[in-house]
Motif scaffolding. Structure first.
Motif, mmCIF file in Angstrom:
data_model
loop_
_atom_site.group_PDB
_atom_site.id
_atom_site.type_symbol
_atom_site.label_atom_id
_atom_site.label_comp_id
_atom_site.label_asym_id
_atom_site.label_seq_id
_atom_site.Cartn_x
_atom_site.Cartn_y
_atom_site.Cartn_z
ATOM 1 N N ALA A 219 8.587 15.402 -4.983
ATOM 2 C CA ALA A 219 7.556 14.622 -5.671
ATOM 3 C C ALA A 219 6.239 14.589 -4.913
ATOM 4 C CB ALA A 219 8.052 13.208 -5.923
ATOM 5 N N GLY A 220 6.152 15.277 -3.781
ATOM 6 C CA GLY A 220 4.875 15.457 -3.095
ATOM 7 C C GLY A 220 4.491 14.387 -2.102
ATOM 8 N N ALA A 221 5.429 13.517 -1.719
ATOM 9 C CA ALA A 221 5.092 12.429 -0.799
ATOM 10 C C ALA A 221 4.772 12.949 0.594
ATOM 11 C CB ALA A 221 6.254 11.437 -0.726
ATOM 12 N N GLN A 222 3.712 12.389 1.191
ATOM 13 C CA GLN A 222 3.395 12.695 2.593
ATOM 14 C C GLN A 222 3.961 11.624 3.515
ATOM 15 O OE1 GLN A 222 -0.307 12.505 0.937
ATOM 16 N NE2 GLN A 222 -0.939 14.616 1.273
ATOM 17 N N GLY A 223 4.082 10.414 2.990
ATOM 18 C CA GLY A 223 4.726 9.327 3.702
ATOM 19 C C GLY A 223 5.797 8.732 2.811
ATOM 20 N N ILE A 224 6.905 8.323 3.399
ATOM 21 C CA ILE A 224 8.037 7.803 2.623
ATOM 22 C C ILE A 224 8.513 6.501 3.254
ATOM 23 C CG2 ILE A 224 10.387 8.257 1.810
ATOM 24 C CD1 ILE A 224 9.702 11.295 2.250
ATOM 25 N N VAL A 225 8.561 5.433 2.453
ATOM 26 C CA VAL A 225 9.092 4.145 2.902
ATOM 27 C C VAL A 225 10.392 3.896 2.155
ATOM 28 C CG1 VAL A 225 8.713 1.653 3.029
ATOM 29 C CG2 VAL A 225 6.815 3.231 3.458
ATOM 30 N N LEU A 226 11.459 3.683 2.891
ATOM 31 C CA LEU A 226 12.794 3.525 2.312
ATOM 32 C C LEU A 226 13.263 2.081 2.458
ATOM 33 C CD1 LEU A 226 14.289 6.660 4.078
ATOM 34 C CD2 LEU A 226 13.663 6.537 1.656
ATOM 35 N N ASP A 227 13.697 1.487 1.370
ATOM 36 C CA ASP A 227 14.320 0.171 1.400
ATOM 37 C C ASP A 227 15.826 0.407 1.351
ATOM 38 O OD1 ASP A 227 15.041 -2.459 1.191
ATOM 39 O OD2 ASP A 227 14.264 -2.756 -0.840
ATOM 40 N N LEU B 44 7.689 -4.114 2.685
ATOM 41 C CA LEU B 44 7.670 -2.720 2.251
ATOM 42 C C LEU B 44 6.240 -2.240 1.992
ATOM 43 C CD1 LEU B 44 10.650 -2.858 -0.281
ATOM 44 C CD2 LEU B 44 10.674 -1.734 1.953
ATOM 45 N N GLY B 45 5.462 -3.082 1.320
ATOM 46 C CA GLY B 45 4.085 -2.705 1.003
ATOM 47 C C GLY B 45 3.245 -2.507 2.251
ATOM 48 N N ALA B 46 3.449 -3.358 3.247
ATOM 49 C CA ALA B 46 2.681 -3.224 4.492
ATOM 50 C C ALA B 46 2.982 -1.899 5.184
ATOM 51 C CB ALA B 46 2.996 -4.399 5.419
ATOM 52 N N TRP B 47 4.250 -1.507 5.172
ATOM 53 C CA TRP B 47 4.604 -0.213 5.768
ATOM 54 C C TRP B 47 4.036 0.937 4.948
ATOM 55 C CZ3 TRP B 47 5.732 0.491 10.540
ATOM 56 C CH2 TRP B 47 6.413 -0.491 11.262
ATOM 57 N N MET B 48 3.928 0.763 3.632
ATOM 58 C CA MET B 48 3.285 1.794 2.810
ATOM 59 C C MET B 48 1.810 1.943 3.182
ATOM 60 S SD MET B 48 5.027 1.117 -0.949
ATOM 61 C CE MET B 48 4.267 2.534 -1.767
ATOM 62 N N LEU B 49 1.148 0.827 3.465
ATOM 63 C CA LEU B 49 -0.257 0.890 3.884
ATOM 64 C C LEU B 49 -0.399 1.520 5.262
ATOM 65 C CD1 LEU B 49 -1.759 -2.519 2.639
ATOM 66 C CD2 LEU B 49 -1.603 -0.324 1.455
ATOM 67 N N VAL B 50 0.559 1.245 6.147
ATOM 68 C CA VAL B 50 0.554 1.902 7.468
ATOM 69 C C VAL B 50 0.723 3.405 7.291
ATOM 70 C CG1 VAL B 50 1.822 2.178 9.634
ATOM 71 C CG2 VAL B 50 1.355 -0.125 8.748
ATOM 72 N N ALA B 51 1.717 3.807 6.476
ATOM 73 C CA ALA B 51 1.957 5.240 6.242
ATOM 74 C C ALA B 51 0.779 5.881 5.510
ATOM 75 C CB ALA B 51 3.239 5.437 5.434
ATOM 76 N N GLY B 52 0.076 5.097 4.697
ATOM 77 C CA GLY B 52 -1.100 5.592 3.989
ATOM 78 C C GLY B 52 -2.355 5.623 4.844
ATOM 79 N N GLN B 53 -2.219 5.106 6.081
ATOM 80 C CA GLN B 53 -3.288 5.158 7.092
ATOM 81 C C GLN B 53 -4.516 4.346 6.695
ATOM 82 O OE1 GLN B 53 -3.900 9.378 7.852
ATOM 83 N NE2 GLN B 53 -1.939 9.588 8.911
ATOM 84 N N VAL B 54 -4.297 3.220 5.973
ATOM 85 C CA VAL B 54 -5.422 2.336 5.679
ATOM 86 C C VAL B 54 -5.403 1.087 6.560
ATOM 87 C CG1 VAL B 54 -5.607 3.134 3.301
ATOM 88 C CG2 VAL B 54 -4.262 1.098 3.804
ATOM 89 N N VAL B 55 -4.273 0.840 7.245
ATOM 90 C CA VAL B 55 -4.198 -0.224 8.252
ATOM 91 C C VAL B 55 -3.471 0.325 9.473
ATOM 92 C CG1 VAL B 55 -4.210 -2.128 6.571
ATOM 93 C CG2 VAL B 55 -2.032 -1.145 7.312
#
Length: 433
Positions: A191-199, A275-286
């Motif tokens: 699916a093209g993900a560059q960062g993956i957060v797993l719950d 989970l959302g905070a880790w997505m923002l970390v992986a997305g490199q905005v925080v």
């Protein structure tokens, strides 16, 4: 190269090469390798396991077995999130608008549910007019326009996984960590993900029943991500009782609407913010999780996440005003389950609540079963909360008196109160990266 030799090699606990794994998956998808040989190989993997390199090679071979989504033309860094499944888990629908409102685009393919309750796509189907199927051009155009789209998985995304999972389901090889991990991660890679957060959930309502089982699976998936060059973060969360208060498709959409307007249940918000905070970390905005949580909370208080959710629904043909006005279809019959005594609610076994919801029509007992989107359960009280005698603990929603009567028999066995508050485990156990 012969399949019988590769079955024997794995049976003896030897390591398969990347080329050998590619041979197995490629020929299985093409129908060259028969089901009986693939069954034997899966059982050999079940008992002998796979090394991390083997599991990563298997993941990549499955990801490359069909369509792969290229998100690079859209710019930005795309982060995907996956849950290993639970009861009342509607975090994707919360995280999508929250994370997108914070500047990380979300382009997500999700599935329908099989079992206790509907999957993300079933929940979205409860919104009148919502299109769960878009072609690739429409999907990418919407992400470019508003930063968010969630659609049903395309028919040719990781066909190897679809075929192998169906086989594992009837050969008692589902609960193999390498096969579970490669199944999950192959879809994220394709699916093209560059960062993956797993719950990664554990407990009565999760696939992995113990924390240690969940930890092994999480470490394997994070290891696969590293091997394949994807930043991967696993959050281990507790699923001994349902997440939030609503279990059922329309009911969960309404709970998401409340949560995005600052009225979400505490447990649902805690897991979603983590989970959302880790997505923002992986997305490199925080730069760290706490800053991510601050940014997500700001998207809620400002109304940005709620407005993003309404835009998302509208862009995919959904009636956003029906959601905003709480006009979704809800089952016509409902029944409160009252407490006989005053005290602390002792437990709400997530698995049993899931079975109750499915009995009412909110889930699928088989692949052929249909879902009644308006049915389900609302937990008026949760484990650890005080209830007075005569107060509702559960509210059941069914499409007929007969269905409610069947649900009532199950529900009465779930309700217990006591003088002492139960000791509840933490919702978030640990993070592996």
């Amino acid at each position: 190269m012969r399949m019988v030799d590769l079955i024997e090699k794995k049976r003896e606990g030897e390591i398969l090469s990347k080329e050998e794994i590619g041979f197995i998956i490629g020929n299985y998808v093409q129908g060259v390798i028969p089901e009986y040989q693939m069954s034997a190989w899966a059982m050999a993997v079940y008992f002998r396991g796979m090394s991390l390199d083997e599991t990563a090679d298997l993941t990549l071979a499955m990801a490359q077995s069909g369509d792969q989504l290229d998100l690079s033309a859209l710019g930005g860094r795309f982060v995907d999130k996956h849950s290993t499944g639970g009861v009342g888990d509607k975090t994707t629908l919360l995280l999508g608008p929250m994370v997108a409102a914070c500047g990380v685009p979300v382009a997500k393919m999700s599935g329908r549910g099989l079992g206790h309750t509907g999957g993300t796509i079933d929940k979205l189907s409860a919104v009148p007019g919502f299109r769960v199927e878009l072609n690739q051009e429409e999907f990418l155009a919407q992400v470019k326009k508003i930063g968010l789209s969630v659609i049903a998985q395309t028919g040719n995304l990781v066909p190897a996984d679809k075929k192998l999972y169906a086989l594992r389901d009837v050969t008692a090889t589902v609960s193999s960590v390498p096969l579970i991990a490669s199944s999950v991660m192959s879809k994220k890679i394709a699916a093209g993900a560059q960062g993956i957060v797993l719950d990664v959930k554990y407990g009565s309502g999760a696939f992995m029943k113990t924390l240690e089982e969940a930890r092994v699976l999480a470490k394997t998936m994070v290891g696969i991500g590293k091997e394949l060059g994807r930043q991967t973060i696993a959050v281990l969360s507790n699923m001994n009782q349902p997440l939030g208060r609503a279990v059922g498709n329309s009911l969960e959409i309404l709970e998401v609407a409340d949560a995005l307007q600052g009225k979400g249940p505490i447990d649902l918000m805690e897991v979603s913010l983590e989970l959302g905070a880790w997505m923002l970390v992986a997305g490199q905005v925080v730069s760290d999780v706490e800053k991510g949580k601050e940014k997500l909370r700001a998207s809620l208080t400002s109304g940005a996440a709620w407005n993003k959710f309404l835009s998302f629904l509208s862009e995919q043909g959904g009636d956003a005003q029906a959601v905003a006005g709480r006009h979704l279809k809800i089952a016509p019959w409902n029944l409160p389950i009252l407490a006989h005594d005053s005290g602390f609610v002792q437990e709400f076994d997530a698995h049993k609540i899931g079975i109750l919801a499915m009995t009412l029509g909110a889930g699928r007992a088989t692949k052929e079963s249909s879902i009644d989107l308006g049915t389900g359960v609302v937990l008026a009280k949760k484990a650890g909360e005080w209830v007075e005698a005569g107060e509702p603990i559960l509210q059941l929603y069914g499409s007929s008196k007969e269905t409610l009567a069947e649900g009532l028999m199950l529900a009465n066995r779930l309700v217990s109160v006591g003088n002492e508050a139960p000791e509840l485990p933490p919702l978030i156990e640990e993070v592996i990266q």
